[in-house]
Design a protein around this motif. Sequence first.
Motif, PDB file in Angstrom:
ATOM      1  N   ALA A 173      61.852  20.297  78.091  1.00 36.34           N
ATOM      2  CA  ALA A 173      61.685  21.455  77.216  1.00 36.34           C
ATOM      3  C   ALA A 173      60.225  21.480  76.792  1.00 36.34           C
ATOM      4  O   ALA A 173      59.608  20.426  76.589  1.00 36.34           O
ATOM      5  CB  ALA A 173      62.584  21.354  75.994  1.00 36.34           C
ATOM      6  N   MET A 174      59.670  22.678  76.661  1.00 40.75           N
ATOM      7  CA  MET A 174      58.267  22.806  76.270  1.00 40.75           C
ATOM      8  C   MET A 174      58.162  23.890  75.207  1.00 40.75           C
ATOM      9  O   MET A 174      58.375  25.072  75.475  1.00 40.75           O
ATOM     10  CB  MET A 174      57.421  23.177  77.492  1.00 40.75           C
ATOM     11  CG  MET A 174      55.934  23.176  77.242  1.00 40.75           C
ATOM     12  SD  MET A 174      55.244  21.518  76.958  1.00 40.75           S
ATOM     13  CE  MET A 174      55.373  20.796  78.584  1.00 40.75           C
ATOM     14  N   GLY A 175      57.882  23.450  73.968  1.00 42.37           N
ATOM     15  CA  GLY A 175      57.774  24.393  72.872  1.00 42.37           C
ATOM     16  C   GLY A 175      59.126  24.762  72.281  1.00 42.37           C
ATOM     17  O   GLY A 175      60.178  24.522  72.881  1.00 42.37           O
ATOM     18  N   ARG A 177      58.549  18.100  74.150  1.00 39.13           N
ATOM     19  CA  ARG A 177      58.789  19.460  73.648  1.00 39.13           C
ATOM     20  C   ARG A 177      57.777  19.855  72.584  1.00 39.13           C
ATOM     21  O   ARG A 177      57.295  20.989  72.554  1.00 39.13           O
ATOM     22  CB  ARG A 177      60.211  19.555  73.096  1.00 39.13           C
ATOM     23  CG  ARG A 177      60.507  20.910  72.463  1.00 39.13           C
ATOM     24  CD  ARG A 177      61.970  21.103  72.131  1.00 39.13           C
ATOM     25  NE  ARG A 177      62.409  22.408  72.587  1.00 39.13           N
ATOM     26  CZ  ARG A 177      63.674  22.787  72.667  1.00 39.13           C
ATOM     27  NH1 ARG A 177      64.632  21.959  72.361  1.00 39.13           N
ATOM     28  NH2 ARG A 177      63.971  23.990  73.094  1.00 39.13           N
ATOM     29  N   PHE A 178      57.469  18.910  71.691  1.00 39.23           N
ATOM     30  CA  PHE A 178      56.530  19.199  70.607  1.00 39.23           C
ATOM     31  C   PHE A 178      55.109  18.750  70.939  1.00 39.23           C
ATOM     32  O   PHE A 178      54.286  18.553  70.045  1.00 39.23           O
ATOM     33  CB  PHE A 178      57.034  18.574  69.309  1.00 39.23           C
ATOM     34  CG  PHE A 178      58.328  19.174  68.826  1.00 39.23           C
ATOM     35  CD1 PHE A 178      58.399  20.505  68.459  1.00 39.23           C
ATOM     36  CD2 PHE A 178      59.488  18.417  68.787  1.00 39.23           C
ATOM     37  CE1 PHE A 178      59.583  21.070  68.040  1.00 39.23           C
ATOM     38  CE2 PHE A 178      60.693  18.969  68.355  1.00 39.23           C
ATOM     39  CZ  PHE A 178      60.743  20.306  67.982  1.00 39.23           C
ATOM     40  N   LYS A 179      54.860  18.569  72.238  1.00 44.38           N
ATOM     41  CA  LYS A 179      53.509  18.370  72.776  1.00 44.38           C
ATOM     42  C   LYS A 179      52.769  17.219  72.113  1.00 44.38           C
ATOM     43  O   LYS A 179      51.610  17.339  71.716  1.00 44.38           O
ATOM     44  CB  LYS A 179      52.721  19.682  72.671  1.00 44.38           C
ATOM     45  CG  LYS A 179      53.440  20.823  73.386  1.00 44.38           C
ATOM     46  CD  LYS A 179      52.730  22.153  73.274  1.00 44.38           C
ATOM     47  CE  LYS A 179      53.547  23.231  73.988  1.00 44.38           C
ATOM     48  NZ  LYS A 179      52.922  24.568  73.932  1.00 44.38           N
ATOM     49  N   GLY A 180      53.490  16.089  71.995  1.00 44.93           N
ATOM     50  CA  GLY A 180      52.881  14.866  71.500  1.00 44.93           C
ATOM     51  C   GLY A 180      52.975  14.640  70.007  1.00 44.93           C
ATOM     52  O   GLY A 180      52.512  13.605  69.515  1.00 44.93           O
ATOM     53  N   ASP A 181      53.571  15.569  69.267  1.00 41.07           N
ATOM     54  CA  ASP A 181      53.714  15.416  67.818  1.00 41.07           C
ATOM     55  C   ASP A 181      54.889  14.484  67.538  1.00 41.07           C
ATOM     56  O   ASP A 181      56.036  14.906  67.446  1.00 41.07           O
ATOM     57  CB  ASP A 181      53.945  16.783  67.169  1.00 41.07           C
ATOM     58  CG  ASP A 181      53.889  16.724  65.639  1.00 41.07           C
ATOM     59  OD1 ASP A 181      54.235  15.672  65.063  1.00 41.07           O
ATOM     60  OD2 ASP A 181      53.511  17.739  65.017  1.00 41.07           O
TER      61      ASP A 181
END
Length: 251
Positions: free
Chosen positions: A90-92, A193-197
């Motif tokens: 999932a991305m975003g 999904r949260f791009k490294g957060d």
Amino acid sequence: MAIVLITGATSGFGEACAKKFAANGYDLIITGRRAERLQLLQQQLEQQHNIKVLPLCFDVRDEKAVTATLNAIPEQWKAVDILINNAGLAMGASSIDQGEFSDWDVMIDTNVKGLLYVSRTVIPWLKAQGKGHIINLGSTAAKQVYANGNVYCATKAAVDSLSQAMRIDLLPYRIKVTAVHPGAAQTEFAVVRFKGDAEKAGNVYKGFTPLRGEDVADTIYYCATLPAHVCINDLVITCLQQANAYYFQKE
């Protein structure tokens, strides 16, 4: 011994499946985008379990790389018994009117087209043997849409539909097809999904005990080792505190 091909084997469900099948004596073809992780996993599994592992580094989104790399492997490795289409992400997490086109492309190209590219290449090998098993990783998101999940949910619904279509199309060739739909599982999924957060990713699992990669791998292994006349077509697995894609009981 039987051969299992696992896509996305460098983390999460794919890595857990590689370890599970290796521990039970299966030879493995493992694929992924991260060459170092593939090589480390190969060394670990070969040393621990005295099996053979063939690592293949490519991105399932790249149709030419998929077909060229898989078709170039030695003939003995093409005697694949089980294909686990695990690569996915999932991305975003945005509403449909705020989604990033690039995120949509990554999800569609990986979760749907990547699965198709690998399957289209490997299925002729299974047909030639007159047997085999394809296991596609879906999600509870395939069964129920949730807020801000739009395109991800759509890609996993596509995996669900493709699994049903494969089961019909491959019925004459004695090839099993199983769709496994996990719920919330604490892998690298949320971090990606949260791009490294990491903080935002960690909050996803607060208040309940999620699935582990090993839980899903155990379930996949069970499906793959049933008698030849038995096929689990569709399976949803969640942790105790999750009922479906939307309802959770959090403490």
